[in-house]
Write an enzyme that holds these catalytic residues in place. Structure first.
Site, mmCIF file in Angstrom:
data_model
loop_
_atom_site.group_PDB
_atom_site.id
_atom_site.type_symbol
_atom_site.label_atom_id
_atom_site.label_comp_id
_atom_site.label_asym_id
_atom_site.label_seq_id
_atom_site.Cartn_x
_atom_site.Cartn_y
_atom_site.Cartn_z
ATOM 1 N N HIS A 5 76.711 27.088 51.934
ATOM 2 C CA HIS A 5 76.502 28.506 51.656
ATOM 3 C C HIS A 5 75.202 29.116 52.187
ATOM 4 O O HIS A 5 74.398 29.318 52.333
ATOM 5 C CB HIS A 5 76.451 28.811 50.040
ATOM 6 C CG HIS A 5 76.194 30.212 49.205
ATOM 7 N ND1 HIS A 5 77.219 30.453 48.816
ATOM 8 C CD2 HIS A 5 75.166 30.677 49.660
ATOM 9 C CE1 HIS A 5 77.098 32.012 48.668
ATOM 10 N NE2 HIS A 5 76.035 31.815 48.886
ATOM 11 N N HIS A 27 79.653 34.929 51.586
ATOM 12 C CA HIS A 27 79.402 33.789 51.804
ATOM 13 C C HIS A 27 79.936 33.981 53.652
ATOM 14 O O HIS A 27 80.745 33.736 54.005
ATOM 15 C CB HIS A 27 80.494 32.691 51.546
ATOM 16 C CG HIS A 27 80.289 30.830 51.475
ATOM 17 N ND1 HIS A 27 80.872 29.947 50.838
ATOM 18 C CD2 HIS A 27 80.635 30.779 52.924
ATOM 19 C CE1 HIS A 27 80.003 28.806 51.568
ATOM 20 N NE2 HIS A 27 80.396 29.093 52.454
ATOM 21 N N HIS A 30 82.132 33.728 56.906
ATOM 22 C CA HIS A 30 83.004 33.246 57.229
ATOM 23 C C HIS A 30 83.897 34.133 57.973
ATOM 24 O O HIS A 30 83.217 35.602 58.645
ATOM 25 C CB HIS A 30 83.778 33.606 55.992
ATOM 26 C CG HIS A 30 84.359 35.302 55.058
ATOM 27 N ND1 HIS A 30 83.422 35.161 54.579
ATOM 28 C CD2 HIS A 30 84.933 36.110 55.533
ATOM 29 C CE1 HIS A 30 83.343 36.552 54.088
ATOM 30 N NE2 HIS A 30 84.533 37.510 54.908
ATOM 31 N N HIS A 32 86.984 36.025 59.957
ATOM 32 C CA HIS A 32 88.366 36.227 60.246
ATOM 33 C C HIS A 32 89.067 35.186 61.570
ATOM 34 O O HIS A 32 88.453 36.134 62.734
ATOM 35 C CB HIS A 32 89.156 37.776 60.039
ATOM 36 C CG HIS A 32 88.286 37.979 58.718
ATOM 37 N ND1 HIS A 32 88.701 38.422 57.488
ATOM 38 C CD2 HIS A 32 86.952 38.079 57.884
ATOM 39 C CE1 HIS A 32 88.788 38.899 56.755
ATOM 40 N NE2 HIS A 32 87.064 39.288 56.943
HETATM 41 P P1 AMP Z 1 85.323 40.209 53.774
HETATM 42 O O1 AMP Z 1 85.628 41.860 53.630
HETATM 43 O O2 AMP Z 1 85.326 40.321 55.958
HETATM 44 O O3 AMP Z 1 83.775 39.863 52.984
HETATM 45 O O4 AMP Z 1 86.426 39.315 53.586
HETATM 46 C C1 AMP Z 1 87.031 38.716 52.855
HETATM 47 C C2 AMP Z 1 88.040 38.470 52.907
HETATM 48 O O5 AMP Z 1 88.544 36.969 51.901
HETATM 49 C C3 AMP Z 1 89.090 39.523 52.924
HETATM 50 O O6 AMP Z 1 90.325 39.737 53.736
HETATM 51 C C4 AMP Z 1 89.737 39.161 51.083
HETATM 52 O O7 AMP Z 1 91.181 39.539 51.170
HETATM 53 C C5 AMP Z 1 89.797 38.002 51.626
HETATM 54 N N1 AMP Z 1 89.743 36.785 49.725
HETATM 55 C C6 AMP Z 1 89.084 37.416 48.894
HETATM 56 N N2 AMP Z 1 89.667 36.778 47.614
HETATM 57 C C7 AMP Z 1 90.489 35.552 48.172
HETATM 58 C C8 AMP Z 1 90.726 34.427 47.674
HETATM 59 N N3 AMP Z 1 90.773 33.881 46.200
HETATM 60 N N4 AMP Z 1 91.915 33.543 49.000
HETATM 61 C C9 AMP Z 1 91.855 33.964 49.982
HETATM 62 N N5 AMP Z 1 91.256 35.232 50.858
HETATM 63 C C10 AMP Z 1 91.010 35.990 49.589
HETATM 64 ZN ZN ZN Z 2 79.377 30.298 49.163
#
Ligand code: AMP
Ligand code: ZN
Length: 113
Positions: free
Chosen positions: A46, A97, A99, A101
């Protein structure tokens, strides 16, 4: 980390469509895909955002980019793809957290730079 959506997905407490996992990284399909392929690559550790990375995170970041290359191959993104990291409020980050894309499967027209 309690109450972190992606930690819960990594721990299997919330269902997700996992496409890749190793010791450092889990990757799953974005729930709201913005392209035919939209996968989130998430370190198991995390870390709130790229702004919080510290010197001990080199192995983890290397694993993230190895995973990205493998996932791109598996999804036949041979013609190219985009990697996006939204960092903090102004960067549009909604899940605190770290991540990355992966977006691909079509020509991605909209570019900021
Ligand atoms: P960000 O806006 O860069 O923080 O990206 C967060 C991403 O998480 C968004 O593209 C959401 O569609 C995705 N997201 C939110 N909840 C979930 C979930 N339960 N499973 C998969 N993706 C999710
Ligand atoms: Zn986390």
């Amino acid at each position: 980390m309690e109450n972190c959506l992606f930690c819960k997905i990594i721990n299997g407490e919330i269902p997700s469509s996992i496409v890749y996992k190793d010791d450092d990284v889990v990757a799953f399909k974005d729930i709201n895909p913005q392209a035919p392929v939209h996968i989130l690559v998430v370190p198991r550790k995390h870390i709130v955002s790229a702004a919080e990375k510290d010197a001990s995170d080199g192995k983890m970041l290397s694993a993230v980019f190895s995973a990205i290359a493998k996932i791109a191959k598996e999804n036949k993104l041979d013609n190219g793809f985009r990697i996006i990291n939204n960092c903090g409020a102004d960067g549009g980050q909604t899940v605190p957290h770290l991540h990355f894309h992966i977006l691909g499967g079509r020509a991605l027209g909209d570019k900021v730079i």
